[in-house]
Design a protein around this motif. Sequence first.
Motif, PDB file in Angstrom:
ATOM      1  N   GLU A  12       0.128  12.776   0.605  1.00  0.00           N
ATOM      2  CA  GLU A  12       0.013  11.473   0.020  1.00  0.00           C
ATOM      3  C   GLU A  12       1.499  11.075  -0.132  1.00  0.00           C
ATOM      4  N   LEU A  13       2.459  12.112  -0.518  1.00  0.00           N
ATOM      5  CA  LEU A  13       3.739  11.557  -0.535  1.00  0.00           C
ATOM      6  C   LEU A  13       4.405  11.111   0.709  1.00  0.00           C
ATOM      7  N   VAL A  14       3.908  11.609   1.772  1.00  0.00           N
ATOM      8  CA  VAL A  14       4.367  11.334   3.260  1.00  0.00           C
ATOM      9  C   VAL A  14       3.817   9.846   3.367  1.00  0.00           C
ATOM     10  N   ARG A  15       2.558   9.543   2.992  1.00  0.00           N
ATOM     11  CA  ARG A  15       2.133   8.295   3.178  1.00  0.00           C
ATOM     12  C   ARG A  15       2.877   7.235   2.305  1.00  0.00           C
ATOM     13  N   LEU A  16       3.380   7.688   1.008  1.00  0.00           N
ATOM     14  CA  LEU A  16       4.266   6.625   0.372  1.00  0.00           C
ATOM     15  C   LEU A  16       5.538   6.295   0.964  1.00  0.00           C
ATOM     16  N   LEU A  17       6.006   7.425   1.695  1.00  0.00           N
ATOM     17  CA  LEU A  17       7.172   7.312   2.551  1.00  0.00           C
ATOM     18  C   LEU A  17       7.097   6.517   3.637  1.00  0.00           C
ATOM     19  N   ALA A  18       6.072   6.716   4.315  1.00  0.00           N
ATOM     20  CA  ALA A  18       5.938   5.732   5.506  1.00  0.00           C
ATOM     21  C   ALA A  18       5.388   4.290   5.208  1.00  0.00           C
ATOM     22  N   ASP A  20       6.582   1.657   4.020  1.00  0.00           N
ATOM     23  CA  ASP A  20       7.589   0.326   3.932  1.00  0.00           C
ATOM     24  C   ASP A  20       8.282   0.114   5.232  1.00  0.00           C
ATOM     25  N   GLN A  21       9.114  -0.742   5.496  1.00  0.00           N
ATOM     26  CA  GLN A  21       9.654  -1.274   6.910  1.00  0.00           C
ATOM     27  C   GLN A  21      10.515  -0.203   7.371  1.00  0.00           C
ATOM     28  N   LEU A  22      11.139   0.827   6.675  1.00  0.00           N
ATOM     29  CA  LEU A  22      11.945   1.538   7.161  1.00  0.00           C
ATOM     30  C   LEU A  22      11.254   2.881   7.516  1.00  0.00           C
ATOM     31  N   GLY A  23      10.399   3.464   6.589  1.00  0.00           N
ATOM     32  CA  GLY A  23       9.631   4.493   6.398  1.00  0.00           C
ATOM     33  C   GLY A  23       8.731   4.642   7.585  1.00  0.00           C
ATOM     34  N   ALA A  24       8.154   3.482   8.076  1.00  0.00           N
ATOM     35  CA  ALA A  24       7.314   3.425   8.921  1.00  0.00           C
ATOM     36  C   ALA A  24       7.843   3.829  10.358  1.00  0.00           C
ATOM     37  N   THR A  25       8.938   3.755  10.815  1.00  0.00           N
ATOM     38  CA  THR A  25       9.723   4.054  11.778  1.00  0.00           C
ATOM     39  C   THR A  25      10.206   5.423  11.832  1.00  0.00           C
ATOM     40  N   ARG A  26      10.386   6.042  10.903  1.00  0.00           N
ATOM     41  CA  ARG A  26      10.842   7.382  10.719  1.00  0.00           C
ATOM     42  C   ARG A  26      10.072   8.377  10.207  1.00  0.00           C
ATOM     43  N   GLU A  27       8.877   8.223   9.468  1.00  0.00           N
ATOM     44  CA  GLU A  27       7.929   9.086   8.843  1.00  0.00           C
ATOM     45  C   GLU A  27       6.570   9.086   9.664  1.00  0.00           C
ATOM     46  N   SER A  28       5.918  10.380   9.847  1.00  0.00           N
ATOM     47  CA  SER A  28       4.873  10.532  10.393  1.00  0.00           C
ATOM     48  C   SER A  28       4.002  11.477   9.930  1.00  0.00           C
ATOM     49  N   ALA A  29       2.886  11.105   9.681  1.00  0.00           N
ATOM     50  CA  ALA A  29       1.709  12.729   9.017  1.00  0.00           C
ATOM     51  C   ALA A  29       1.297  13.339  10.241  1.00  0.00           C
ATOM     52  N   GLU A  30       1.471  12.877  11.514  1.00  0.00           N
ATOM     53  CA  GLU A  30       1.011  13.557  12.452  1.00  0.00           C
ATOM     54  C   GLU A  30       1.134  14.998  12.579  1.00  0.00           C
ATOM     55  N   ASP A  31       2.500  15.549  12.072  1.00  0.00           N
ATOM     56  CA  ASP A  31       2.853  16.863  12.221  1.00  0.00           C
ATOM     57  C   ASP A  31       3.425  17.168  10.744  1.00  0.00           C
ATOM     58  N   PRO A  32       2.449  17.862  10.124  1.00  0.00           N
ATOM     59  CA  PRO A  32       2.885  17.964   8.503  1.00  0.00           C
ATOM     60  C   PRO A  32       3.801  19.087   8.493  1.00  0.00           C
ATOM     61  N   ALA A  33       3.979  20.144   9.306  1.00  0.00           N
ATOM     62  CA  ALA A  33       4.769  21.204   9.415  1.00  0.00           C
ATOM     63  C   ALA A  33       6.478  20.969   8.550  1.00  0.00           C
ATOM     64  N   ARG A  58      -4.333  10.447  -8.277  1.00  0.00           N
ATOM     65  CA  ARG A  58      -3.928   9.680  -7.300  1.00  0.00           C
ATOM     66  C   ARG A  58      -2.067   9.426  -7.387  1.00  0.00           C
ATOM     67  N   ALA A  59      -1.499   9.827  -6.272  1.00  0.00           N
ATOM     68  CA  ALA A  59      -0.145   9.712  -6.354  1.00  0.00           C
ATOM     69  C   ALA A  59       0.156   8.197  -6.044  1.00  0.00           C
ATOM     70  N   VAL A  60       0.972   7.473  -7.177  1.00  0.00           N
ATOM     71  CA  VAL A  60       1.272   6.342  -6.868  1.00  0.00           C
ATOM     72  C   VAL A  60       2.801   5.941  -6.813  1.00  0.00           C
ATOM     73  N   GLY A  61       3.405   6.939  -7.085  1.00  0.00           N
ATOM     74  CA  GLY A  61       4.745   7.078  -6.633  1.00  0.00           C
ATOM     75  C   GLY A  61       5.522   8.372  -6.549  1.00  0.00           C
ATOM     76  N   VAL A  86       6.963   3.545  -4.519  1.00  0.00           N
ATOM     77  CA  VAL A  86       5.812   3.144  -5.236  1.00  0.00           C
ATOM     78  C   VAL A  86       4.777   2.659  -4.354  1.00  0.00           C
ATOM     79  N   ALA A  87       3.715   2.864  -4.664  1.00  0.00           N
ATOM     80  CA  ALA A  87       2.529   2.090  -3.820  1.00  0.00           C
ATOM     81  C   ALA A  87       2.665   0.827  -3.753  1.00  0.00           C
ATOM     82  N   ALA A  88       2.240   0.172  -2.631  1.00  0.00           N
ATOM     83  CA  ALA A  88       2.365  -0.903  -2.426  1.00  0.00           C
ATOM     84  C   ALA A  88       1.961  -2.027  -3.658  1.00  0.00           C
ATOM     85  N   GLY A  89       0.645  -1.636  -3.871  1.00  0.00           N
ATOM     86  CA  GLY A  89      -0.152  -2.379  -4.823  1.00  0.00           C
ATOM     87  C   GLY A  89       0.361  -2.461  -6.176  1.00  0.00           C
TER      88      GLY A  89
END
Length: 146
Positions: A12-18, A20-33, A58-61, A86-89
């Motif tokens: 869930e923290l990886v999802r929060l990191l990803a 936003d506009q910058l995190g979307a280009t550098r974070e990926s939950a595909e490989d959790p290792a 629920r992790a909101v931040g 922080v979660a978008a909503g």
Amino acid sequence: MLRLAVADDVPELVRLLAADQLGATRESAEDPAPYRRAFEAIDRDPAHLLLVADDGGRAVGTLQLSFLPGLARRGALRAQIEAVRVAAGLRGSGVGAWMVGWAVDEARRRGCALVQLTTDKRRVDAHRFYERLGFVASHEGMKLSL
């Protein structure tokens, strides 16, 4: 509630990191290792706290708070805030200010001389947020990607 992160929070923290506009280009939950390894290193070092704003399970931040000893400023201890998300909503609801306020209070409690953070130059909304909390853009940050 603000609490220390546990291993089960990592996806869930990886999802929060990803999420936003910058995190979307550098974070990926595909490989959790790599995230699991990083969590383990943070978790075992008392100089680093990985925090979760938890809303009923629920992790909101999240943010990381690190304590850095140094010789400068007469041997001052510094607190470094990283990866505030922080979660978008819930952006604008006060969750981020509450988390950062807690981090500043913890830094003060531990005897830090200052709290520092960096924020990407493209995060204009984040700059306004930190300025509202009393942070001053007093230095130019530099990075070298390896």
